[in-house]
Design a protein around this motif. Structure first.
Motif, mmCIF file in Angstrom:
data_model
loop_
_atom_site.group_PDB
_atom_site.id
_atom_site.type_symbol
_atom_site.label_atom_id
_atom_site.label_comp_id
_atom_site.label_asym_id
_atom_site.label_seq_id
_atom_site.Cartn_x
_atom_site.Cartn_y
_atom_site.Cartn_z
ATOM 1 N N UNK A 176 2.299 1.683 -14.932
ATOM 2 C CA UNK A 176 0.982 1.126 -14.212
ATOM 3 C C UNK A 176 0.719 2.168 -13.278
ATOM 4 N N UNK A 177 -0.555 2.855 -13.504
ATOM 5 C CA UNK A 177 -1.109 3.882 -12.642
ATOM 6 C C UNK A 177 -1.416 3.145 -11.184
ATOM 7 N N UNK A 178 -1.905 1.997 -11.284
ATOM 8 C CA UNK A 178 -2.518 1.467 -10.105
ATOM 9 C C UNK A 178 -1.567 1.051 -8.989
ATOM 10 N N UNK A 179 -0.311 0.711 -9.746
ATOM 11 C CA UNK A 179 0.835 0.268 -8.895
ATOM 12 C C UNK A 179 1.304 1.590 -8.211
ATOM 13 N N UNK A 180 1.481 2.608 -9.034
ATOM 14 C CA UNK A 180 1.882 4.020 -8.324
ATOM 15 C C UNK A 180 1.019 4.557 -7.159
ATOM 16 N N UNK A 181 -0.161 4.433 -7.763
ATOM 17 C CA UNK A 181 -1.340 4.930 -6.572
ATOM 18 C C UNK A 181 -1.455 4.001 -5.366
ATOM 19 N N UNK A 182 -0.986 2.858 -5.569
ATOM 20 C CA UNK A 182 -1.226 2.017 -4.384
ATOM 21 C C UNK A 182 -0.153 2.182 -3.167
ATOM 22 N N UNK A 183 0.878 2.989 -3.772
ATOM 23 C CA UNK A 183 1.655 3.667 -2.768
ATOM 24 C C UNK A 183 2.906 2.902 -2.489
ATOM 25 N N UNK A 184 2.994 1.628 -2.993
ATOM 26 C CA UNK A 184 4.005 0.531 -2.693
ATOM 27 C C UNK A 184 5.416 0.741 -3.335
ATOM 28 N N UNK A 185 5.470 1.773 -4.194
ATOM 29 C CA UNK A 185 6.646 1.970 -4.932
ATOM 30 C C UNK A 185 7.535 2.952 -4.328
ATOM 31 N N UNK A 186 7.087 3.930 -3.585
ATOM 32 C CA UNK A 186 8.182 4.907 -2.969
ATOM 33 C C UNK A 186 8.149 4.834 -1.431
ATOM 34 N N UNK A 187 8.968 4.336 -0.993
ATOM 35 C CA UNK A 187 9.155 3.942 0.405
ATOM 36 C C UNK A 187 9.279 5.328 1.357
ATOM 37 N N UNK A 188 9.572 6.363 0.727
ATOM 38 C CA UNK A 188 9.698 7.416 1.553
ATOM 39 C C UNK A 188 8.053 7.936 1.889
ATOM 40 N N UNK A 189 7.334 7.578 1.269
ATOM 41 C CA UNK A 189 5.849 8.275 1.480
ATOM 42 C C UNK A 189 5.091 7.025 2.062
ATOM 43 N N UNK A 190 5.155 5.809 1.361
ATOM 44 C CA UNK A 190 4.212 4.747 1.736
ATOM 45 C C UNK A 190 4.872 3.793 2.596
ATOM 46 N N UNK A 191 4.148 3.934 3.900
ATOM 47 C CA UNK A 191 4.776 3.043 4.878
ATOM 48 C C UNK A 191 3.611 1.925 4.925
ATOM 49 N N UNK A 192 2.269 2.054 4.588
ATOM 50 C CA UNK A 192 1.375 1.060 4.833
ATOM 51 C C UNK A 192 0.589 0.508 3.437
ATOM 52 N N UNK A 193 1.621 0.172 2.843
ATOM 53 C CA UNK A 193 1.143 -0.092 1.240
ATOM 54 C C UNK A 193 -0.033 -1.269 1.246
ATOM 55 N N UNK A 194 -0.846 -0.942 0.431
ATOM 56 C CA UNK A 194 -1.940 -2.130 0.263
ATOM 57 C C UNK A 194 -3.011 -2.133 1.186
ATOM 58 N N UNK A 195 -2.922 -1.091 2.312
ATOM 59 C CA UNK A 195 -3.849 -1.124 3.316
ATOM 60 C C UNK A 195 -4.920 -0.052 3.036
#
Ligand code: HEC
Ligand code: HEC
Ligand code: HEC
Ligand code: HEC
Length: 256
Positions: free
Chosen positions: A159-178
């Protein structure tokens, strides 16, 4: 280069191998006389005797019904390739959103009806021939992959959208979905913001090349019909949707 040499050897040495003649269609000119015109790339003519091109992949009637109702088979003229493919794995690949349960989901499975080397190129509706297998450029052969193995190929089926949303990797994404603009948080560009392939003259959107609007497949990088890939600048560009030069294809999605 290596591939062309191998192909030349195949013409001389092996009857059963694909006899590769140079396609005369350049990038963007369409399927006729391209690598996907079997009369050109595989030296085989349509068994129906009508000199057709689409017939190797599509049929107006009597198309296959795929085993799974959710499968994609646009008037598919070929067998349903039901093999189970081994998916790409890596410690840094975001596997939490990977699994559709099928590494070959969507168009990928259609490519595999030739490119896994298990179904003959000339086997399509109206032709039970099993004469010509794709022996190079398949994803079951030495150096490319073994036993229906997509694990050494760029990941597909996730799922490209899910990865690009940045929600999967907590080291990088701290503001998922915004995020409201591409590039904002993650290391993969968001495709739902109108992201287009770099230097593609037709401004093809990545989102339009994701299966079911989200799944990355072979068709996210390649245009099987040789139509929407780069036109002009590269004569042979492997049907990719952005130039090889400066790795524009890769940089379309990867923030590197
Ligand atoms: C080598 C196999 C191959 C050949 C030859 C081929 N197609 Fe396709 N076609 C595909 C695949 C694979 C898809 C699935 C979508 C994708 O991969 O982009 C597809 C999808 C389609 C679709 C539905 C999706 C879309 O893009 O609109 C149409 C319509 C279509 N093809 C028409 C044609 C016609 C007309 C021809 C002949 C001029 C042709 N194709 C030749 C493989 C082929
Ligand atoms: C009907 C069989 C068939 C189908 C279906 C098919 N291919 Fe191919 N493909 C071939 C043949 C034959 C060649 C040329 C021979 C070779 O390269 O070994 C080829 C070559 C290619 C090449 C190399 C192009 C180049 O410039 O050298 C790419 C990339 C490719 N296919 C991608 C795909 C993708 C992606 C799909 C699915 C969306 C697909 N193919 C579906 C038969 C097929
Ligand atoms: C991330 C983008 C990307 C994806 C996804 C992708 N490819 Fe490719 N593919 C490429 C690029 C770029 C090349 C050219 C490689 C080179 O320059 O050596 C290529 C080359 C090829 C070739 C010809 C050379 C070779 O190595 O065999 C074939 C055939 C092919 N791809 C088929 C496929 C199939 C089938 C899939 C789905 C399982 C797929 N590709 C998925 C980017 C991709
Ligand atoms: C359509 C968008 C897209 C294109 C084009 C693309 N990629 Fe990817 N690629 C992704 C996504 C999404 C992932 C999964 C990212 C993740 O979870 O780590 C990925 C994964 C990878 C990985 C594996 C990362 C890991 O952690 O194991 C590598 C390496 C990679 N891509 C390199 C490339 C290269 C090189 C190219 C150009 C030939 C390319 N990509 C083209 C979207 C793309």
């Amino acid at each position: 280069m290596k591939k062309r040499i191998l192909a030349a050897v195949a013409i001389v040495g092996l009857n059963a191998a694909v006899a590769y003649s140079a396609p005369t269609a350049t990038a963007g000119q369409g399927v006729l006389n391209s690598v996907h015109d079997m009369r050109v790339s595989a030296n085989i003519t349509d068994i129906g005797g009508n000199d057709r091109v689409c017939a190797f992949c599509h049929t107006p009637h009597h198309a296959i019904k795929p085993a799974a109702a959710s499968s994609y088979a646009p008037l598919w003229s070929r067998m349903d390739d039901q093999q189970t493919f081994v998916a790409y794995q890596s410690a840094t690949f975001d596997s939490t959103v990977y699994s559709t349960g099928d590494a070959a989901a969507g168009p990928t499975r259609l490519c595999m009806t030739c490119h896994d080397g298990s179904i003959a190129l000339d086997q399509h509706y109206g032709s039970a021939n099993t004469g010509t297998m794709l022996t190079n450029d398949n994803f079951g052969g030495p150096g490319v992959g073994v036993n229906k193995d997509l694990s050494n190929d760029h990941p597909v089926g996730f799922d490209y959208m899910a990865i690009a949303a940045g929600c999967g990797d907590s080291n990088i994404c701290t503001t998922a979905g915004t995020a409201t603009t591409p590039d904002q948080y993650n290391y993969i560009r968001k495709a739902d913001q109108g992201l287009t392939y770099r230097d593609n003259p037709a401004n093809i959107k990545v989102a339009d090349r994701l299966y079911n609007g989200s799944i990355m497949t072979c068709a996210t990088c390649h245009d099987v019909h040789n139509k929407k890939n780069l036109q002009g600048a590269e004569t042979m560009n492997y049907l990719v949707l952005a130039p090889q030069k400066d790795s524009a294809l890769c940089l379309t999605c990867h923030i590197k």
